[in-house]
Design a protein around this motif. Structure first.
Motif, PDB file in Angstrom:
ATOM      1  N   LEU A  21      74.189  38.011  58.673  1.00  0.00           N
ATOM      2  CA  LEU A  21      73.307  38.001  59.833  1.00  0.00           C
ATOM      3  C   LEU A  21      74.144  37.616  61.047  1.00  0.00           C
ATOM      4  O   LEU A  21      74.860  36.618  61.015  1.00  0.00           O
ATOM      5  N   GLU A  22      74.038  38.415  62.090  1.00  0.00           N
ATOM      6  CA  GLU A  22      74.918  38.251  63.250  1.00  0.00           C
ATOM      7  C   GLU A  22      74.088  38.087  64.516  1.00  0.00           C
ATOM      8  O   GLU A  22      73.094  38.796  64.706  1.00  0.00           O
ATOM      9  N   ARG A  23      74.503  37.153  65.339  1.00  0.00           N
ATOM     10  CA  ARG A  23      73.901  37.011  66.666  1.00  0.00           C
ATOM     11  C   ARG A  23      75.008  36.627  67.637  1.00  0.00           C
ATOM     12  O   ARG A  23      75.544  35.521  67.573  1.00  0.00           O
ATOM     13  N   GLY A  24      75.356  37.536  68.541  1.00  0.00           N
ATOM     14  CA  GLY A  24      76.496  37.297  69.422  1.00  0.00           C
ATOM     15  C   GLY A  24      77.757  37.116  68.604  1.00  0.00           C
ATOM     16  O   GLY A  24      78.080  37.930  67.737  1.00  0.00           O
ATOM     17  N   SER A  25      78.449  36.014  68.838  1.00  0.00           N
ATOM     18  CA  SER A  25      79.687  35.749  68.099  1.00  0.00           C
ATOM     19  C   SER A  25      79.442  34.916  66.849  1.00  0.00           C
ATOM     20  O   SER A  25      80.382  34.581  66.133  1.00  0.00           O
ATOM     21  N   GLN A  26      78.174  34.591  66.575  1.00  0.00           N
ATOM     22  CA  GLN A  26      77.852  33.729  65.431  1.00  0.00           C
ATOM     23  C   GLN A  26      77.381  34.567  64.241  1.00  0.00           C
ATOM     24  O   GLN A  26      76.655  35.548  64.404  1.00  0.00           O
ATOM     25  N   THR A  27      77.787  34.153  63.059  1.00  0.00           N
ATOM     26  CA  THR A  27      77.368  34.852  61.846  1.00  0.00           C
ATOM     27  C   THR A  27      76.986  33.835  60.771  1.00  0.00           C
ATOM     28  O   THR A  27      77.462  32.693  60.778  1.00  0.00           O
ATOM     29  N   VAL A  28      76.134  34.281  59.854  1.00  0.00           N
ATOM     30  CA  VAL A  28      75.773  33.460  58.712  1.00  0.00           C
ATOM     31  C   VAL A  28      75.466  34.400  57.542  1.00  0.00           C
ATOM     32  O   VAL A  28      74.946  35.500  57.747  1.00  0.00           O
ATOM     33  N   GLU A  29      75.837  33.981  56.349  1.00  0.00           N
ATOM     34  CA  GLU A  29      75.594  34.816  55.177  1.00  0.00           C
ATOM     35  C   GLU A  29      74.268  34.427  54.529  1.00  0.00           C
ATOM     36  O   GLU A  29      73.964  33.239  54.370  1.00  0.00           O
ATOM     37  N   LEU A  30      73.480  35.437  54.157  1.00  0.00           N
ATOM     38  CA  LEU A  30      72.178  35.215  53.534  1.00  0.00           C
ATOM     39  C   LEU A  30      72.248  35.499  52.043  1.00  0.00           C
ATOM     40  O   LEU A  30      73.110  36.247  51.579  1.00  0.00           O
ATOM     41  N   SER A  31      71.326  34.908  51.292  1.00  0.00           N
ATOM     42  CA  SER A  31      71.155  35.307  49.901  1.00  0.00           C
ATOM     43  C   SER A  31      70.407  36.653  49.876  1.00  0.00           C
ATOM     44  O   SER A  31      69.845  37.088  50.889  1.00  0.00           O
ATOM     45  N   HIS A  32      70.385  37.310  48.713  1.00  0.00           N
ATOM     46  CA  HIS A  32      69.661  38.582  48.607  1.00  0.00           C
ATOM     47  C   HIS A  32      68.187  38.391  48.982  1.00  0.00           C
ATOM     48  O   HIS A  32      67.588  39.204  49.687  1.00  0.00           O
ATOM     49  N   ARG A  33      67.594  37.311  48.489  1.00  0.00           N
ATOM     50  CA  ARG A  33      66.163  37.074  48.727  1.00  0.00           C
ATOM     51  C   ARG A  33      65.899  36.808  50.203  1.00  0.00           C
ATOM     52  O   ARG A  33      64.922  37.303  50.773  1.00  0.00           O
ATOM     53  N   GLU A  34      66.763  36.011  50.834  1.00  0.00           N
ATOM     54  CA  GLU A  34      66.607  35.739  52.263  1.00  0.00           C
ATOM     55  C   GLU A  34      66.748  37.030  53.070  1.00  0.00           C
ATOM     56  O   GLU A  34      66.003  37.261  54.030  1.00  0.00           O
ATOM     57  N   ALA A  35      67.707  37.872  52.672  1.00  0.00           N
ATOM     58  CA  ALA A  35      67.911  39.132  53.387  1.00  0.00           C
ATOM     59  C   ALA A  35      66.709  40.059  53.212  1.00  0.00           C
ATOM     60  O   ALA A  35      66.308  40.754  54.153  1.00  0.00           O
ATOM     61  N   GLN A  36      66.125  40.078  52.007  1.00  0.00           N
ATOM     62  CA  GLN A  36      64.940  40.914  51.775  1.00  0.00           C
ATOM     63  C   GLN A  36      63.788  40.477  52.671  1.00  0.00           C
ATOM     64  O   GLN A  36      63.080  41.295  53.256  1.00  0.00           O
ATOM     65  N   LEU A  37      63.589  39.159  52.774  1.00  0.00           N
ATOM     66  CA  LEU A  37      62.511  38.639  53.610  1.00  0.00           C
ATOM     67  C   LEU A  37      62.757  38.976  55.077  1.00  0.00           C
ATOM     68  O   LEU A  37      61.858  39.466  55.777  1.00  0.00           O
ATOM     69  N   LEU A  38      63.981  38.741  55.536  1.00  0.00           N
ATOM     70  CA  LEU A  38      64.275  39.008  56.947  1.00  0.00           C
ATOM     71  C   LEU A  38      64.175  40.504  57.246  1.00  0.00           C
ATOM     72  O   LEU A  38      63.672  40.901  58.306  1.00  0.00           O
ATOM     73  N   GLU A  39      64.643  41.346  56.328  1.00  0.00           N
ATOM     74  CA  GLU A  39      64.537  42.797  56.535  1.00  0.00           C
ATOM     75  C   GLU A  39      63.073  43.202  56.728  1.00  0.00           C
ATOM     76  O   GLU A  39      62.744  43.980  57.623  1.00  0.00           O
ATOM     77  N   TYR A  40      62.192  42.653  55.890  1.00  0.00           N
ATOM     78  CA  TYR A  40      60.775  43.001  56.005  1.00  0.00           C
ATOM     79  C   TYR A  40      60.208  42.537  57.347  1.00  0.00           C
ATOM     80  O   TYR A  40      59.487  43.280  58.029  1.00  0.00           O
ATOM     81  N   LEU A  41      60.553  41.318  57.755  1.00  0.00           N
ATOM     82  CA  LEU A  41      60.083  40.812  59.045  1.00  0.00           C
ATOM     83  C   LEU A  41      60.630  41.648  60.197  1.00  0.00           C
ATOM     84  O   LEU A  41      59.922  41.941  61.172  1.00  0.00           O
ATOM     85  N   MET A  42      61.897  42.076  60.080  1.00  0.00           N
ATOM     86  CA  MET A  42      62.516  42.846  61.161  1.00  0.00           C
ATOM     87  C   MET A  42      61.967  44.270  61.220  1.00  0.00           C
ATOM     88  O   MET A  42      62.013  44.919  62.253  1.00  0.00           O
ATOM     89  N   ARG A  43      61.470  44.772  60.098  1.00  0.00           N
ATOM     90  CA  ARG A  43      60.829  46.088  60.110  1.00  0.00           C
ATOM     91  C   ARG A  43      59.467  46.045  60.816  1.00  0.00           C
ATOM     92  O   ARG A  43      58.934  47.083  61.190  1.00  0.00           O
ATOM     93  N   HIS A  44      58.922  44.846  60.950  1.00  0.00           N
ATOM     94  CA  HIS A  44      57.604  44.707  61.582  1.00  0.00           C
ATOM     95  C   HIS A  44      57.654  43.607  62.642  1.00  0.00           C
ATOM     96  O   HIS A  44      56.898  42.633  62.576  1.00  0.00           O
ATOM     97  N   PRO A  45      58.537  43.728  63.622  1.00  0.00           N
ATOM     98  CA  PRO A  45      58.673  42.649  64.606  1.00  0.00           C
ATOM     99  C   PRO A  45      57.398  42.481  65.439  1.00  0.00           C
ATOM    100  O   PRO A  45      56.693  43.462  65.727  1.00  0.00           O
ATOM    101  N   ASN A  46      57.113  41.229  65.771  1.00  0.00           N
ATOM    102  CA  ASN A  46      55.964  40.883  66.626  1.00  0.00           C
ATOM    103  C   ASN A  46      54.616  41.157  65.971  1.00  0.00           C
ATOM    104  O   ASN A  46      53.594  41.078  66.641  1.00  0.00           O
TER     105      ASN A  46
END
Length: 228
Positions: A141-166
């Motif tokens: 997960l990247e924001r500007g110059s900052q990065t962090v590594e997610l677990s598979h489950r965390e990435a699945q959750l964030l992907e779903y949220l990002m597919r339906h922002p707001n």
């Protein structure tokens, strides 16, 4: 990404479901058209992979019914029917892609990725909302110059949220997207997963992006869209 896989040959269904699951997708695999029809009426999917020749209700009919219901998730026909006329019928029924069995698994996964990217915020294998960028292959997960590594489950959750922002997503919607049909997650499983993802987001200065909507669910909002 949640996938409905319909294949009546169990010897093909089980390994294909396993490969897709290993690739990071949540997959509901069923062997007949009637079960698939019920699932399509009660659950939301990001991609359908349909065999044509199924018991009771064919994959072609499922595809036609799905489009007639106004649903627009991509559909991939995966079938042994290989004539040009067959392919034209499948695509005219509403399929977005058509692959003849036996299919090369590398090609199949590439087509699944391509169909899954059919939303405006995709670039390559990355999904973006505002300045937040999720790289699905590396789980970075990247924001500007900052990065962090997610677990598979965390990435699945964030992907779903990002597919339906707001959008306000209920706990039931999120659980359906992340857990396979018939699975019974612990009552606090989603709460724990949300907490872990918030912690990851906090590490890149985006800890407040996931909003809890009391009595309803959760929503992903970038600072530009937060009004209070």
């Amino acid at each position: 990404m949640r996938i409905l896989l319909v294949e009546d040959d169990l010897e093909q269904l089980e390994p294909l479901q396993g490969i897709l699951t290993e690739a990071g997708y949540t997959v509901d695999g069923v062997e007949d058209g009637e079960t698939a029809q019920w699932l399509l009426a009660h659950k939301d999917y990001d991609l359908l992979i349909l065999d044509w020749m199924l018991p009771n209700i064919s994959g072609l009919s499922l595809c036609q019914q799905y489009r007639s219901a106004g649903k627009n998730a991509p559909v991939l026909m995966l079938t042994a029917k290989d004539t040009t006329v067959d392919k034209v019928m499948g695509l005219d029924a509403g399929a977005d892609d058509y692959l003849v069995k036996p299919a090369d698994l590398i090609e199949l996964l590439a087509r699944v990725r391509a169909l899954g990217r059919r939303v405006p915020s995709w670039q390559g294998d990355s999904l973006s909302v505002s300045d937040l960028q999720l790289h699905l292959n590396s789980l970075i997960l990247e924001r500007g110059s900052q990065t962090v590594e997610l677990s598979h489950r965390e990435a699945q959750l964030l992907e779903y949220l990002m597919r339906h922002p707001n959008q306000i997503l209920t706990r039931d919607q999120i659980e359906q997207a992340l857990w396979e049909w018939g699975a019974e997650p612990e009552s606090n499983a989603l709460t724990v997963l949300i907490r872990k993802l918030r912690h990851r987001l906090q590490m890149i200065g985006a800890g407040d992006w996931i909003k809890t909507v009391y009595g309803m669910g959760y929503s992903l909002k970038s600072p530009e869209t937060v009004t209070g």
